[in-house]
Structures are given as C-alpha cells and as structure tokens.
Design an enzyme around this catalytic site. Sequence first.
Site, PDB file in Angstrom:
ATOM      1  CD  GLU A  69      -3.175  -0.746   0.305  1.00  0.00           C
ATOM      2  OE1 GLU A  69      -2.372  -1.007  -1.223  1.00  0.00           O
ATOM      3  OE2 GLU A  69      -4.192  -1.185   0.221  1.00  0.00           O
ATOM      4  CB  THR A  72      -4.872   7.581  -4.449  1.00  0.00           C
ATOM      5  OG1 THR A  72      -5.254   5.984  -5.032  1.00  0.00           O
ATOM      6  CG2 THR A  72      -5.185   7.213  -3.371  1.00  0.00           C
TER       7      THR A  72
END
Length: 310
Positions: A131, A183
């Site tokens: 991540e 994002t």
Amino acid sequence: MSKLSTITVHAPATVANMVCGFDVLGFAVNEPYDIMQLTLVNEPGITIHNKDNYNLPTDPDKNVAGAALQALMEELTIPVGFDLTITKQIKPGSGVGSSAASSAGAVAAANYLLGNIFSQEDLVRFAMNGEKLASGVKHADNIAPCIFGGVTLIRSIFPLDIISLTAPELFVTIVHPQIEVRTSDARSILKQQVLLKDAIRQWGNIAGLVAGLQQQDYDLIGRSLEDVLIEPVRSILIPGFDEVKQRSKTVGALGGGISGSGPSIFMLSKEKEIANSVASEMEAVYQSLHVDHHIYITTINTNGVRFLVP
Ligand code: ADP
C-alpha cells in the site's frame, strides 16, 4: 532452481472506510477477486508474471505484491524465493482495493507455502508495504479485511490493533464508473482540520455502525451510514454520486457511499432483490450520463483470501 510447492489463491476486493469510518473500517466482498498462483523456489529472489491486460510492472520493486513479499522475506532465516503469476480481475485504481488484493494475496499465499509461520497481523504488516508503494502511505483498511475477511476495525496502525467485527448478512452493490480519480487527488482535497461538532457526529456514527453490525440492527446500520467529513468533499470528484445515493435509498438500500477513495460507489442492502434494484438505478444513472461503468452485486466475504488447495 527447483520448485518446492505451489498454491493458488483468490484475493478479494475490499471496500475501505464504510462511509463514516475513514481509514478505520473496511470489509471484503465475494466479487470481484484476483487469482494468484505462488510457487516457492529454492533460489532467493522474486519473479512476477502478469496474465491480464493491465500492464502492471513485473519488477518486484514496483509491483505491490513484490513489495509485500520482500517485507515478508526480510523476516525469514531460510534462503527461499517466490515465483508469482497474477491474473488481475480487480481493475487498478477502481477504489475497491486492487493493490491491497495483490499485496495481501501474495503474503497470505507465501505464508501458506511456508507452513503458516506468520500470524494474520504479521501478514497485514507485510502487505502494508504494498500500500505504501501504491499510495505513499501505509494503511490497512483494505489489507485487513482482505486477510481477515468480513468487516474489520483498524483501531490503530502503530502498533497494529485489528478487530474483526461480526456482521449480519448484507448484500453489496458496487458501481465502478470508468472515470479516473487519482488517490493522491482524493487525499489532497481533504481538509486537515475538522470542527468539533462534525467530529462528534462522525464518532457517533462510527459507534452506531459498529453496534448496529454486532446487534444485527439494520435500521441502526442504515442511520449510521452517514459521513459528514469526507464524503461532502470527495463526492464532487464522482459524477452521479448524489443521484446514485438518493435513488438507491428510494428503492430500499440501507445506505452506502464512496468505496475507498473512489470512484466506485457501494450500497448495502438487506435483501438480494433490493440489491438488484439498486443495480438497476446505478445502471440508469450512468447510462444517462453516458459514462461507461461496471456493476457487481455481491455479498460480504467472511473468509478473506481463499486457498484453492489442490
Ligand atoms: P485501488 O484503490 O483500486 O487499490 P490504487 O490506486 O490504490 O487502487 O492502487 C493502484 C496503483 O498501484 C496503480 O498505480 C498501480 O499501477 C499500482 N500497482 C502496482 N502493482 C499493483 C498490483 N499488483 N495491483 C494493483 N495495482 C498495482
């Protein structure tokens, strides 16, 4: 190099935030999922092959699965390597945990081949490195439900404190409008300060949602699916958001919102028929907006990564 053993896993998509629980709640779904085949080899190193059309990097330093496996290998005392083939079915950047599925699926498969020497918390810790590669920050709200299954509460990341929540049967309708929401953009538009009155409302909702899930109180779940902090800012990036939400509730959905950082939107329903009606409403909204989209009607995945034992 000799191949020691192989496992195939299904790594599920996940919905992070669950409306009011920004960065602390997430759940896994049964559809879509990535298919990953991992082989343990006796030569150190990681090789990655892609069997899909997403053109993701095969360099283990650039693929989130490689980053996660590297973190795991740093804690091994035996010199082994991995050969990984990814068939990605969760589109990257869709907001349903594509990167988390690769990271979590890879380390869960590795742990299986190594004889389950690591705990689920260890696997979350390793997978968070994936991540970090994808979004610049370590976060567990997709990773934890992918590994644990069901609905998870990440009370803390440092130190890691993950709580599996029991949940009643829920149907999940997800629409992925094929627009790009980066994002980084979705994070950068967020306000860094919140008003106390908004914070009070938000933690009331989080507590209400957790209590509603544990007590199988669908009305309470529905009432608590409200986000006064993030959604009002982020939803601007998603055309059709307000209409999808309003029309879904009209046909009986309990509620829902942005999945992760978007652009996917999810809605929870008590019954399959309602979940189907929600899908029709989503379809109508994006058809009228002329936006290509993909819809999933699914349920909460209570098992996390699935091992296809030969
Ligand atoms: P999602 O919210 O769907 O997980 P993200 O935007 O967080 O999507 O992550 C996708 C990013 O991670 C993309 O930039 C993609 O190129 C990168 N990436 C690297 N390896 C992978 C992988 N194995 N699976 C998915 N995304 C990957």
